[in-house]
Write an enzyme that holds these catalytic residues in place. Structure first.
Site, PDB file in Angstrom:
ATOM      1  N   PHE A  97       0.168 -16.562 -30.103  1.00  0.00           N
ATOM      2  CA  PHE A  97      -0.075 -15.457 -29.182  1.00  0.00           C
ATOM      3  C   PHE A  97       1.221 -14.638 -29.179  1.00  0.00           C
ATOM      4  O   PHE A  97       2.263 -15.104 -28.727  1.00  0.00           O
ATOM      5  CB  PHE A  97      -0.404 -15.997 -27.792  1.00  0.00           C
ATOM      6  CG  PHE A  97      -0.723 -14.921 -26.791  1.00  0.00           C
ATOM      7  CD1 PHE A  97      -1.996 -14.359 -26.734  1.00  0.00           C
ATOM      8  CD2 PHE A  97       0.249 -14.451 -25.910  1.00  0.00           C
ATOM      9  CE1 PHE A  97      -2.295 -13.363 -25.814  1.00  0.00           C
ATOM     10  CE2 PHE A  97      -0.040 -13.458 -24.989  1.00  0.00           C
ATOM     11  CZ  PHE A  97      -1.312 -12.911 -24.950  1.00  0.00           C
TER      12      PHE A  97
ATOM     13  N   ASN B 168       3.020 -33.976 -12.105  1.00  0.00           N
ATOM     14  CA  ASN B 168       2.095 -34.377 -11.048  1.00  0.00           C
ATOM     15  C   ASN B 168       2.750 -35.435 -10.153  1.00  0.00           C
ATOM     16  O   ASN B 168       2.748 -35.326  -8.928  1.00  0.00           O
ATOM     17  CB  ASN B 168       0.804 -34.937 -11.664  1.00  0.00           C
ATOM     18  CG  ASN B 168      -0.073 -33.838 -12.248  1.00  0.00           C
ATOM     19  OD1 ASN B 168      -0.671 -33.076 -11.516  1.00  0.00           O
ATOM     20  ND2 ASN B 168      -0.105 -33.736 -13.568  1.00  0.00           N
TER      21      ASN B 168
ATOM     22  N   LYS C 109      -6.181 -39.127 -15.654  1.00  0.00           N
ATOM     23  CA  LYS C 109      -4.863 -39.745 -15.414  1.00  0.00           C
ATOM     24  C   LYS C 109      -3.996 -38.909 -14.484  1.00  0.00           C
ATOM     25  O   LYS C 109      -3.132 -39.437 -13.786  1.00  0.00           O
ATOM     26  CB  LYS C 109      -4.147 -39.957 -16.741  1.00  0.00           C
ATOM     27  CG  LYS C 109      -4.004 -38.619 -17.466  1.00  0.00           C
ATOM     28  CD  LYS C 109      -2.824 -38.477 -18.357  1.00  0.00           C
ATOM     29  CE  LYS C 109      -2.613 -36.997 -18.602  1.00  0.00           C
ATOM     30  NZ  LYS C 109      -1.563 -36.683 -19.535  1.00  0.00           N
TER      31      LYS C 109
ATOM     32  N   GLN D  32      -2.259 -29.878 -12.490  1.00  0.00           N
ATOM     33  CA  GLN D  32      -3.655 -30.159 -12.794  1.00  0.00           C
ATOM     34  C   GLN D  32      -4.228 -31.253 -11.919  1.00  0.00           C
ATOM     35  O   GLN D  32      -5.397 -31.225 -11.567  1.00  0.00           O
ATOM     36  CB  GLN D  32      -3.808 -30.510 -14.267  1.00  0.00           C
ATOM     37  CG  GLN D  32      -3.672 -29.247 -15.117  1.00  0.00           C
ATOM     38  CD  GLN D  32      -3.972 -29.503 -16.560  1.00  0.00           C
ATOM     39  OE1 GLN D  32      -3.694 -30.571 -17.070  1.00  0.00           O
ATOM     40  NE2 GLN D  32      -4.519 -28.522 -17.239  1.00  0.00           N
TER      41      GLN D  32
ATOM     42  N   ALA E  87       5.719 -33.949 -25.709  1.00  0.00           N
ATOM     43  CA  ALA E  87       5.984 -33.181 -26.935  1.00  0.00           C
ATOM     44  C   ALA E  87       7.460 -33.245 -27.347  1.00  0.00           C
ATOM     45  O   ALA E  87       7.770 -33.488 -28.523  1.00  0.00           O
ATOM     46  CB  ALA E  87       5.542 -31.735 -26.727  1.00  0.00           C
TER      47      ALA E  87
ATOM     48  N   ASN F 188       4.559 -25.695 -26.691  1.00  0.00           N
ATOM     49  CA  ASN F 188       5.420 -26.837 -26.942  1.00  0.00           C
ATOM     50  C   ASN F 188       4.694 -27.898 -27.774  1.00  0.00           C
ATOM     51  O   ASN F 188       5.147 -28.291 -28.865  1.00  0.00           O
ATOM     52  CB  ASN F 188       5.819 -27.362 -25.557  1.00  0.00           C
ATOM     53  CG  ASN F 188       6.892 -28.414 -25.564  1.00  0.00           C
ATOM     54  OD1 ASN F 188       6.737 -29.449 -24.920  1.00  0.00           O
ATOM     55  ND2 ASN F 188       7.983 -28.187 -26.249  1.00  0.00           N
ATOM     56  N   TRP F 189       3.540 -28.329 -27.305  1.00  0.00           N
ATOM     57  CA  TRP F 189       2.787 -29.383 -28.000  1.00  0.00           C
ATOM     58  C   TRP F 189       2.175 -28.849 -29.291  1.00  0.00           C
ATOM     59  O   TRP F 189       2.153 -29.543 -30.323  1.00  0.00           O
ATOM     60  CB  TRP F 189       1.746 -29.952 -27.039  1.00  0.00           C
ATOM     61  CG  TRP F 189       0.889 -31.130 -27.473  1.00  0.00           C
ATOM     62  CD1 TRP F 189      -0.382 -31.354 -27.072  1.00  0.00           C
ATOM     63  CD2 TRP F 189       1.228 -32.223 -28.335  1.00  0.00           C
ATOM     64  NE1 TRP F 189      -0.864 -32.525 -27.633  1.00  0.00           N
ATOM     65  CE2 TRP F 189       0.094 -33.077 -28.425  1.00  0.00           C
ATOM     66  CE3 TRP F 189       2.374 -32.571 -29.071  1.00  0.00           C
ATOM     67  CZ2 TRP F 189       0.073 -34.240 -29.194  1.00  0.00           C
ATOM     68  CZ3 TRP F 189       2.345 -33.737 -29.856  1.00  0.00           C
ATOM     69  CH2 TRP F 189       1.213 -34.552 -29.907  1.00  0.00           C
ATOM     70  N   GLY F 190       1.706 -27.603 -29.288  1.00  0.00           N
ATOM     71  CA  GLY F 190       1.157 -27.008 -30.493  1.00  0.00           C
ATOM     72  C   GLY F 190       2.190 -26.948 -31.617  1.00  0.00           C
ATOM     73  O   GLY F 190       1.881 -27.229 -32.787  1.00  0.00           O
TER      74      GLY F 190
END
Lengths: 365, 365
Positions: free
Chosen positions: B60, B290, B225, B320, B173, B32-34
């Protein structure tokens, strides 16, 4: 003075909590935030031996619909039934309708009134405060005049000839009243001991207060954040999402810092990491009436004026952010700083209809 | 080399946009961000004479439900139909399933893959990158090991023997994909010119990028964060209001700063005022997974584990923040720093069930 007692010599020099050495606190103001401040302070004066238990609170007298005087009801029920209903202030809080009487025995004054009343209050208190009096201002939203901001702490210091600290932070009175966790910042000028004394007087397990040596930085945060909240409200009204809102809040914080430092080179960067800075900004941009009315303004594409929306949404209260933005704009254009503060300038240009709300995210720098 | 031309001597030395002098950019990653990063970059390589138009994007390879290869679909439709559907990447973006081929002509590499893939990718690229290659990492969430954090930018630098900057910020994104206003921060080590080149490559009218000389500070923000977002989620789940939430975010920002500076004395305070700092923190604490799962955890009084809630709410994605909090706790207890970082420590103690969610606001310091 306490009566002389026969004490063993080695304890004679110990602090005995002698009544004459104890500090007496008066809260000048009894609105929503003033009442919460009195509650915080009253819990600490009972606990701390260096303060008199009694906290006097000056109340602008009002006659309630029941025909009773507000001060009488506060003193009999221990509640400010008008401005903080349902919350016990502590039975050591004494409401006093007479300003001069309320301050005459005090040596620590807490000012927490609407800012437009402060000039009149100071005039009435000239020559009536004790020598060595210490003051603190909890009043947000001073005016920003062309020749510089009219700091409330300076007004108090100059008019009464006393030292004045400030206490600011992310402080929604009703949330602190029910003892939800919060923080605040005490800004002081030179005397760290006095700052520590104010910190002691306000701190509780749910209200954490930190001192910083930067009166101007702390006090300016309390005013400038309202302008950023207007910008955040525009973003909300345009439904641009959290990403854009966070960016606008950050740019706003940067302009708050830059503006404060231009006006007062002594202002510290670190102050903006304190509760008065980033935390108060976050609270104000998430909730708060500046944000709310600005959101409605943007939703209406700027076609209904702030005056109209304020009248409809705020029952006669005025938005500080809009007038602060206008005052700021005058300072910025007078000093040739408009380009340095695109967010501050754009908020004013949008709120006066010169730019559309979408301009809040147009920075081609 | 362009063919020699007869030019008047005074213009001979002018940069002619000679093909060999132009930088070639490859994006390693296409999630998504890429994909959004490729779109931003591709709009700039077309516009700026110092870059080759083509932006290569390593993908990929996947076989789509239609039976087609993802790279073929991206190259024929100009859309990453799997990870960024509905958004045109620019027809100068070329998807390439072969990692070595994708990087072989590049002299600027943009890394934007899940962080757990980076070690393998670096191994495959050893000895296959051009001399003088410059890299930038957009990867958030490196691990924090006992001996120090395992920075992705260091991994890239050390494994490939190349310089590596980082780009972090309040970057959702999908919001940037639809050109909503946002900001980002480029962290660089020494070479300001390279930082400026990355800034040029990413900046658009709706995406404002600023350079700061502080790789570690910028990169640590992107990881730490997430721990603060867990804390903010607890406050949301306990319905404590914006005031408490702002206080917790501020304390979290302070601990991010203090922890980063303890690990890397070169880290700058001002970095935390950048998009990577306060703005990304705000975005993550307002939205983000999160925060969301932590809110559910607190609503359930900590009786359902994070693992259970993750499985239910995130379709196999892992949080994360929870693992970073555990890693941080190990570092803090190993180094005797637990008392310096009560919020970080408390997040871990709550998420493992040792403390109730309400402990998030209990700081008797």
């Amino acid at each position: 003075m306490a009566p002389a007692q026969e004490l063993p010599p080695e304890t004679e020099a110990e602090p005995l909590g002698d009544a004459a050495d104890k500090s007496r606190v008066t809260v000048v103001g009894s609105g929503n935030w003033g009442s919460v401040a009195a509650k915080l302070i009253a819990s600490n004066t009972l606990r701390l031996p260096s303060f008199h238990d009694e906290v006097r609170m000056w109340v602008f007298e009002e006659i309630l619909p029941s025909g009773e005087k507000l001060t009488d009801v506060i003193n009999s029920t221990n509640e400010n039934v008008k401005y903080l209903p349902g919350i016990k202030l502590g039975n050591n809080v004494v409401a006093d309708p007479d300003l001069e009487n309320a301050v005459k025995d005090a040596n620590m004054l807490v000012f927490v009134t609407p800012h437009q009343f402060m000039e009149g209050i100071c005039k009435r208190l000239v020559g009536k405060v004790k020598e060595g009096m210490e003051a603190i201002s909890l009043i947000k939203g001073m005016e920003v005049k062309m020749e510089g901001p009219c700091m409330i702490s300076s007004l108090i210091s100059e008019q009464l000839g006393i030292n004045c600290c400030v206490l600011m932070g992310a402080n929604i009175a009703n949330e602190i009243a029910v003892e939800k966790f919060s923080e605040a910042t005490v800004g002081y000028r030179e005397n760290r001991d006095i700052a520590e004394k104010w910190v002691q007087l306000f701190s509780t397990s749910y209200f954490m207060v930190s001192p910083v040596q930067d009166v101007e930085g702390v006090e300016l945060c309390g005013t400038l954040k309202n302008v950023v909240a207007i910008a955040a409200g525009f973003v909300d009204g345009l439904e641009m999402g959290n990403n854009t809102k966070a960016a606008i809040m950050r740019i706003g914080l940067r302009e708050m810092k830059a503006f404060s430092k231009l006006l007062f080179p002594s202002v510290k960067d670190t102050t903006f990491f304190e509760s008065c800075g980033v935390a108060d900004l976050i609270t104000t941009c998430l909730g708060g009436r500046n944000r709310k009315v600005a959101e409605a303004f943007a939703k209406n594409g700027g076609k209904r004026s702030f005056d109209e929306l304020e009248a409809e949404m705020l029952q006669g209260q005025k938005l500080q952010g809009v007038s602060t933005a206008r005052e700021l704009y005058e300072v910025l254009s007078h000093r040739g700083w408009l380009e340095l503060f695109p967010l501050f300038a754009t908020v004013h240009e949008i709120s006066t209809g010169r730019l559309p709300p979408s301009a809040i995210v147009e920075y081609n720098r």
